[in-house]
Structures are given as C-alpha cells and as structure tokens.
Design an enzyme around this catalytic site. Sequence first.
Site, PDB file in Angstrom:
ATOM      1  N   GLY B  88       0.856  -1.178   0.000  1.00  0.00           N
ATOM      2  CA  GLY B  88       0.000   0.000   0.000  1.00  0.00           C
ATOM      3  C   GLY B  88       0.885   1.218   0.000  1.00  0.00           C
ATOM      4  N   GLY B  89       0.255   2.346   0.201  1.00  0.00           N
ATOM      5  CA  GLY B  89       1.011   3.582   0.180  1.00  0.00           C
ATOM      6  C   GLY B  89       2.053   3.636   1.281  1.00  0.00           C
ATOM      7  CB  VAL B  93       1.560  -6.433   4.291  1.00  0.00           C
ATOM      8  CG1 VAL B  93       1.257  -7.342   5.477  1.00  0.00           C
ATOM      9  CG2 VAL B  93       1.054  -5.035   4.555  1.00  0.00           C
ATOM     10  CE  LYS B 108       0.778  -1.658   6.620  1.00  0.00           C
ATOM     11  NZ  LYS B 108      -0.661  -1.556   6.825  1.00  0.00           N
ATOM     12  CG  ASP B 203      -5.470   6.403   6.428  1.00  0.00           C
ATOM     13  OD1 ASP B 203      -6.342   7.047   5.806  1.00  0.00           O
ATOM     14  OD2 ASP B 203      -4.676   5.640   5.879  1.00  0.00           O
TER      15      ASP B 203
END
Lengths: 296, 989
Positions: B88-89, B93, B108, B203
């Site tokens: 992801g940004g 992971v 992660k 977030d």
Amino acid sequence: MSPGLAQAFVAAREGALVGEPLATLEERLGRGLSTARAAWPGVDLDGARFATHLARHLPADSPAEALEALHVADLYLACACAEGLPLAHAAFEARVLPEVHVAVARLKLPPSSVDEVRQLVRQKMLVPGPETPARLAAYPGTGPLSGWVRAAALWIALDLRRQRSNQDVSMEDSTLSLLVDPGDDPELVYLKTTYRAEFNTAITQALANLSPRERNTLRLKYLDGLSIDQLGALYGVHRATAARWVVAAQQALLEETRRLLTERLRLTGSQLDSVLRLISSQIDVSLSRLLRSRID
Amino acid sequence: MACLDESTFMELMLGGLPPERAAEVDRHLDACPTCRRLVAEAVRARTPTGLAEPPALHSPSPTPSVEAVLPRGTAVGRYLVLERLGAGGMGVVYSAYDPELDRRVALKLLRVAALGLEAEEGRAHLLREAQAMARVSHPHVVSVHDVGSFGEQVFLAMELVEAQTLRQWMRAAPRSWREVRDVFLDAGKGLAAAHAAGLVHGDFKPENLLVGARVRVTDFGLAHRAASDTRRAMGGTPAYMAPEQFGPGGHADARCDQFSFCITLYEALYGERPFAGDTERTLVAEMRAGRVRPVPKSTDVPPWLHRLVMRGLEVEPSARHPSMEALLTALQGEPAKRRRWWPRLGGVLALLLSVGITHAVATRGARACAGAADKVAGIWGPEQQRAAEAAFLATGRPFALEAWNSARRTLDAYTTAWATLHTSVCEATRVRGEQPEELLGRRMRCLDQRLAEVAALTRLFAQADHRVVQYAPRTAEQLSPLAGCSDLAVLEAAGPVPEDAASRQLTEDLHAALMEGRMLGAAGRYAEGAARVLPVAEQARAAGNRYGGAEAFLLVAELRDQAGDYRGAEKLVQEAVWAAEASRNDEVAVRASTLAVRITGERLEKYELAHLWQERADAALARMGGDEVLRARLLHNVSRVLAIEGRYVEATERQRQALTLLEKNQGPESLAVADVLVDLGHELLTQGQVDEGLIHLRRALALRERELGALHPDSGQALLALSSAAWVRRDIAEGRRLTHQALQVLEQSLGPDHPMVAYALNDYAMHLLHGSKNDANEALPMMLRGSRIIQSAEGPDSSSAALFTSNLAQVEMSLGRMAEAEHHFREAIAQLEAKRGPEHVTLCSPLHGLGIALQSQGRIDEALPYFDRSVSIHDAQPGDYHKARADLLMDLGNGYLIAKRPRDAIPPLERALALIEKSSHALLRQRGIIRFRLARALWDANEERLRARQLITEALELVKEDRAPGAQKYRENLERWLAEHPPVVAPSR
C-alpha cells in the site's frame, strides 16, 4: 580457462605450502575465476593476476581450501579496480559506490558533504598513491565488499566531521555522577548537600576504580545513548550479555561508591543502609532522566 | 595507543579485532572521549542489528532497496519473511514466521520516506507511535506484537488475520443496515479503546477495517503523520479525511476519526460516499459547505441512524458527537432495543475515568504511592508471622526456634526493601513523572511477582513441617533478588512483554508453576514439585518458548536430584541445557550445566562426563560475561567431583577460588560460604594439611551454629567434618566426643534412617575401634546399621556402600573375625575398583585392611602384595592422604619382617621413621613402634646393628613415663630385646 593459475598462485605464495596437488588447485582457482567473471560480465582481469591476488590474501599458514571461504567475486572486482580496468571502475561506481549513501544515511550530513564523502571514497579506493596501490587492493575478502566499503565510508565521514568540529568533552564524566543523583527525594537531597564533598569524591573515585571496559559500557549506554543491541553489536556479544555488562558496571559503580562512602562518612550501619537503599532505588530513574535530557 | 586509525576502526566495525587489541581499544576509548563518541556514532549510524548482512555483490539480487521484494527467508528482526501479501502507500506487508514463539505473523514494513519526514526523525516517530499501538490490546484492534527497525524502515509484527477488508465484504454480498451497524459497533469499540489509550487512528477507511470471525481495526496512528500532499501522492483522493485535516498544520484527533468513521459508515449503508467531488479542492468545498448527496430512494436505513451519521459528518468538530462512546451509544438504536455492551467495555470505561481524574491523582499522588506497607502487611503481617511461628514450633524440632528467627530476619529485610523500592518506583511516575507509565508497568509486574513469592513462602511457612523448618533459612535466602526489578537493563534484556492474551497467559502459568515447584521443593515434597512443573515445561517446549522452558526443566531436574532420582535428573538437566543454549538463556545454561556436573560426577560417578559439563558451563559463563556467584557454585561442584576422583590439589584450588568469590559476593557470614568451608576443610585434611583444614572447619561450624542453631542438621554435619580433623591428629578422645555429638544432633533432627546419620555412625564406630574390646563390640551393630542405611539410600553398588563395607571389615577384624573381615575387604575392593578404577586413593584402606586380615591368618605371602599396592597407590598422591602414609609403610615393613625378609623391610621402615619424626601429630607409641620394627629389620638383615640398639634405647626413653596399661609390658619387651641382642656382636662391614 587461463592456463597456469596454479603456477601463478604458488609463485605468489613464496614457498608457503598449499596442501594439495597442483591439478586440484588449478581446478579450484579455475572455478573461482569463472564464478567471478560471471558476476562481473565484461570485467576481464587476467587470470594469473587474479590468482596472484588471491594468493596474497590467503594467510601463509592457510591451505588452499580456505579459498572457498573468501568472497571471490568481490575480490575479483577489487583486484580489477586496483589494476585500473575501466569497466571494473564502472561496475564499482554503479554497484558499490551507492553503499556510501547507505553507510552515512543516518549521520544527517548535508547533501554536499555526502557528495564529498562519496568523492573521497572513490578517490581513495580507486586511485593509487605514488608509492601505494589503490586501497581496494587491500580488501581482504573475508566479508562482502559492500560491508567493507560501508565501514570505510563511515570512517571517512566521521573523520571528516571530527576534523571540522571541536567538541568540548572535558566535563562529561561528571555527568555520569548523575547515576547517583538524589533526584527530588528530600532526604537524599539533605544527605547529599550535607555530604556533598564526600559524595562527589566517592563517585569520582569509584568511577576511576572501574575497569576501562566498565567505564566505556556505562558511557556508551548513558552518555552516547547506545541501545543494548547496539552495544552488543559493537562488542560482538548477545544482547543479554551486553545487558549484563551494563548491570554489572552499574552495580560495580554503586558498590564502590558505597564502599568509599562507608569509609568516609562513618555513618552507622542503619543510616548508611537507608542512604544506600535510596541511592539504589534512585539510580535508574536518574539514568532515564539523564538519557532523556540527551535526547531532548 | 594513539587515536583510532582507519584500519583499527574498520576491524572494530567488521568484527575482526582480536581480544588483546580489543582490550587496547577499550583502554583508549576510556581515555579519549572524542574517539569514543566517534565509535558510538558509527554504531548508531550503521545498519542496526537484526538486519541480515545485505547479500554479497556477486549474489543475483541487486543492492537491496526499499521497493525490492524481500526474498523468502530474509531475517527482519527475529522474524523470517515467508511471502509478500500486498503493498500500500505506507509500505509492504509480508507474512512471516516468528521462530521464538513458533507462529506466523504479518510483517508490515513502513517506508519512512513515504511519510515525507526526515529519515532519522521519521523513524523515531514511527517507532514511538508503533510502540503506542503495541500497547493497545483490544478484541477489535489488530494486535501489534513487536516493533523494530529494518535498515531505513520500521517494521511492525502484527497478528496475522485471515479476513476481508470492509470494502471486499461490502462487495461480496448485499448487506442489511443491521449487519452494517453491527460491524461498525465493533469497529467503533476498537477505535474508542484506542482513543482511551491516547491513540488516534488518523486514517480510518474501508481498507483498514477487517471483517472476519471478528471485526478489527488495523493500521492505527501512522498515516496521520503524513502531510496531506504526501498522502495524496500515496493513493488517490483522501476521501475519508475530515476537513480540518487538510491544509497546512492539519492534524488528526479523535473527532477526525469520528468523521472518517461516519464517511465509511455512510458508504457502507448507502453504497456511495456522502460528499461528491473528484479533486481535493471540490471535495473539501463540498465538505465545508456540508453538502451531502441526497440519500438513494430505495434505502431502508432508519432515520435515527441517518441522523446519527450526519451528526458525525458536521464540519465543525464540536458539533459532532462528543466522543466515540456517545456515538456508539446512539448507534445501538432506540433505548428499548439497545443491547447491553457497556459491561464488556469495562476496561475502556475505567481508562476513561482515569483520564478524567488525572488531576486528582496527580495532587494525591504521594498518598497513592503510600500503599506499599499495607500490601506487605497483608502478606507478611503480624497475623501471618504468628501463624508461621506457631507452625515452626509445633514441629517440635530442636532447631525450630533458631530456624524461625533466621527465616523471619531474612523475610523482614526482604519485605522492607520491597516496600521502599515499590514506593520509590511508584513515586517516580505518579509524583515526579520521571518514568513513562510503560516502564512503571514493567517494574510493578516484576515487583508483584516478587511479592507473590513472599506470599507463597508465608503460606508454606504457615503449614511448616520438619522439612520446611530445616530448610527455611536457606529457602528464605533464595527469594529472587529485588534488584532485577529496578534495573532498566535487566528489564530490557528480558525482551518484550507478550502482547496477546494467550502467550501472556502461558508466561504467567509458567511463572506460577515455577514458584509452586520451588515451594514444594522447599517443603521436601520433591516428587510432587517435579510433577507440578514438568507438564508446564513440556507445554513451554511445545509452544516454542525455549527460554522459559529451560528454567522449568532445570527446576524439575533439581527436584528429581533432591528426590534421589539421579538418572531422571540427568535426562532433564540435559533438556534444560539444550533449551537454554538454543534460546541463549545463558544464565540458565550455566546453572543447569553446573547441576549436571554434580549429577553426573558426584551422583552417578561419571567423571569424564562431569568435566564435559563443566566445559559447557564455562562456555555459557563466558557468553554471559561472567557472574561471580554462578562461577563460585560451578567451582564448588567441580571441586567436589575432583575430590571424589582423588585429585585433591586441583580440588582445593577450586574451593579456595569459590570461597573468595562467595565471601565477596554473599558476605563472609553467608551459609553458602559455610558450605564451601566444610568441603575445603575436609579436602585439606585428606591431604594432611591439618592445621589449615581445622581453621576452616571450625569457622564453618561457628557460622552454621549461629545462623541455623546448634541443633540443626547442617551444624551436625559440620561437627562430623570437624571430627575427622581429630581423627587425622589421632586425637581419639576428641574425635569420639565430636562424632557422638554429631550423631545425636543428626539423629534428632533427621530421624534414624537418614544417610547423614549413617556417616555419623561410621565415624563414631571408627573412633570406638581405638578403645577397648567392649567398644569394638559396640561398634559392630553401628556399622551394620550404617551400612544398611547407605545401601538403601545410595544403592548397594555405590562407592559409599563399598567404603562402609570396608569399615565394617575393620570392625570385624578388631573383633578377631578375620575370615569375615577378609571377605568384606575383598568385596569392597572389587566394588571400588569397578566404580573408581584400580588406582583410586580410597582403595588404600581396604587393601591395607585385607593385608592385615591375611597376615593375622598367617598368610603373610598373600598379604604382602596388598600392603605393597596400598603403599604405591598412596605414594602416587601429591599429599599425605589422611596422614596414613607412615602407617601403611610401617605395616608393609612389618609384613616383610614377618615374612623373614628383613632387608626388604628396611626401606619402607626408614621412610616411615622419617615421616613420623617430621609429624607433629604422631603418637608417642607410634614413634616407639617404628623404632622397634626398624631396629629388628636392621639387626636381622645384619645391617647397622649399633644403630638398631640405639633405636631401641630411644624407644625405651620415649615410653619411660608412660603409665598407660600395657606400657609396662611394652617396656619389658624392649628390654628383653636389648638383652637378647647384645652389642658384643661386632657390626658387619
């Protein structure tokens, strides 16, 4: 396969035994050479020169078998660079020099300094001096070349910084006496003000009575803020061992202070006990404060 | 040495510095702060530990970069990468394996650069935040097990959850508003728990909500660090952000989370987001204007739910729900239909309250920390002390009162120190705010465990039986040291506290079992203790917790050893060493190998194996950087094995080292010191160093009598040891007195069938042999009884049993039962040869005895080889073992005389005379006898007949004043000899 690898190797060993027949050695060197060439396509170092280079990096009392433990491909590149092969320089530039950034990333150098370090590393590694070969010729091959270059880069960067700054370090050990700081405890503050001179003398003396390693462990941990893991890495021991060292040094400092205070203060047993209990319960609180003040 | 140069620096960094150079560098760093700083900075700047060395250049993978996929097996911290799960940004992971706890985790890796922060600072921030996350433990929050750095990156090791994201869940099937509401109720609880812990998500969006067996919120508290433009760059429109988060200075708080929560909820309910807009500008404009899209017509979402969501979407934060809790209460629906969920949120509620009354706590802080004394009083108060004292005295043991006083003193001191430490640790946080709550937590847990040990001990004392009483003073001394709880480094070395409830439970189970096992051991209920701990040890092994398992296996081994199950103990102690070495639990490795030395060497008499264990222990000690008390214990055990092997010089040397270390570390008055003194004194005696041995033994006795009382079995044992000094000095009267006293103490305190009693019987019986015939009659049943006890305690084949058999034969011999004696001597010799080899020094006595028994039966030619062999074994000893050399030589000489080989008799008799003349302890009688025998040998061999007469004259002179019975007859013998061997015979040559 270049002929005569074994001869070149034996000649460079100046009579030191290799411990195996020439044919076996020839085969071993041939294998190493092709591995190395496959790793650096286009870098075409003369086989005999490489064999000579390998021979010089193998300790005189090691058998030829020990070659298997060396990072042969990295040695090949280092040798080719030292020999001044342009394609080798290009490969070094592309694949190894970026390690400089990795090495100095955490030093928070301004970009211009990083470039300077990079330039110095390039120059030192690749350019021979009037009397001496290029530094890369000295790469021993026992660990990866990347790690070796990173360590060298780190040295250059730190050395550069050391030359440019003038740190005043005269007072620093007195900070370690905070290890027995009274904090806000009124009773201890009272005792400490009452016996200030004795306290200070005792602590200074106690510090002086520790071994160099004990003092270093304490300073590296509490003045320089190394973590237990980093301490362990520096001394090549497990974190639990490093932790023990720190504890042992702390304890030694405390006990020595205690001993000296007993001599100097002539307190009764129970008075001394209460002072010392306070000190011991205080010690790590002071440590964390000391640590924090350095981070802030 | 001068300042560090490049090559030294490189060796230091690359780990190639030989030890002597390392010491030199240490000395220089000590004197040169500039170099030390440089080294510290280099260490900090270098790739952190735990990172595998980047692949060498010739390996196929290029220089590792942040984006590169980590190959399977890469070590990140202690985790091994298995496969990439997604990206992801924020980072990538992976699934990974945690070898320490044998479980899979999600790993992660977060890119510091992606957060737009300067590298070092960003990393520090991330680490702090991640550590905060790791503290949130809630069923609806994905647990963070561990946090660390990996090169430039920060990694999180998280619970690996098999689940869909909310978005996948929404797409998978149409969902009713009730289903959606239930998911969000759970998610909201997770969010509320985090808020209560002072953590903001920042977030919240459908991708960060996992719906599986349980609903869980993930990715807390990291993204909101990112500046909004970076975030945009990272992944699309920030459609779930609150309006106040945009623009410079925008930051997230709990109300922002509420806003994001409501956008997500809206989307889940209606299938589209509330605000239109494809760009950030239009989106923010819609939000600020509060222009929510019209609700789709087909919806069945009830109006109250719509209103609730709309309130959370207010532009003005203060117009939203006051908190997540308030929102959740409303989300339950109409009051009548509300499900009760508050009780389950007890933890959250409590946390909220505590936040609310922070001020009150701070002002009342000093009193909040004053409870330590009460805590102690509840566990070691007057009531418990009275109960314990009564239980001690009720055992009726003669040493009960002393044992009680000694144990009480130790516990008083311990609990006082505990209360002081507890108060000061508490105040450091609560009053002075000097240490973070997390550190306080660790310390308090540690202190609680220590107090739990005290509680267990007082429970044990309250039900004390005679065994508990006997060992009470030592048991009290063995409470875990308090220092461990205040020491940062020790707490740090113990590693992270397990975050998930299951492994924490396992750790606590293990701890409880260890404590109970120790207490059962202290009560002498060894088998029970072993049975309590063994399953937990095996459970720990099965769970991959080798670090804790090692400790448990060691305890079981200790208990089995004490129970006399040596083979079982040997097996488990091996298990403990393996587990300890595999998990680098060096302290347990040392303690277990030290125990293994005793079990293999002393119990099972496998000496070579014992020395191998000693090497293992040495290696572990070196790894842990040394520990003086553990080293002393090892030296003590090794020394005992060496003494059994007959290697007395080496044995004493080690005892002396152990003694110095223990005196320094435990104090010169400690019981551990007394233990070493007994062994050291005994070993010195056997080497004939009587005076020094006597000093140590007297000191040991005094120490034990003071600490444990004169009637304690350990004092009895010290008496016994002291009696052997009298034996070696041939002070029979003193020896009889001491052994008799020891026998009484030991029988009273241990009961009639204890092995220690057997030893006392033996020693007393041996002293009786030097008295009258009646005494010897008394000695026989004692020896038989002692022999029986030892055979059943240590086995009929043990060396101890053989020594008893040999001494039994001595008694039989003095009663004139030569055939029985011969038989028993032969039995003892065979057994000792089998156990200890044909050269062992303990063979001297039965060999010599067998010689005498044969000689007394007129079989002198058979006897001579046994005398000879006993002398040569004794000669091979570095010291005068038991000061017996002169006696053995005299009897060998006498044997030759009887065999009419006077010439052969002269050399041993000359040596015996020389030894006796040197000795300060030789008996008058002995000095006479040696002269008589040598004189006869010289005369009969026709050598130096003048000197022979001279010797007899000297012998007469020696016993001139002797009024003892038999002395007169002896004098007459000598005079008759002089008369029969007149000087008129001219000397030969």
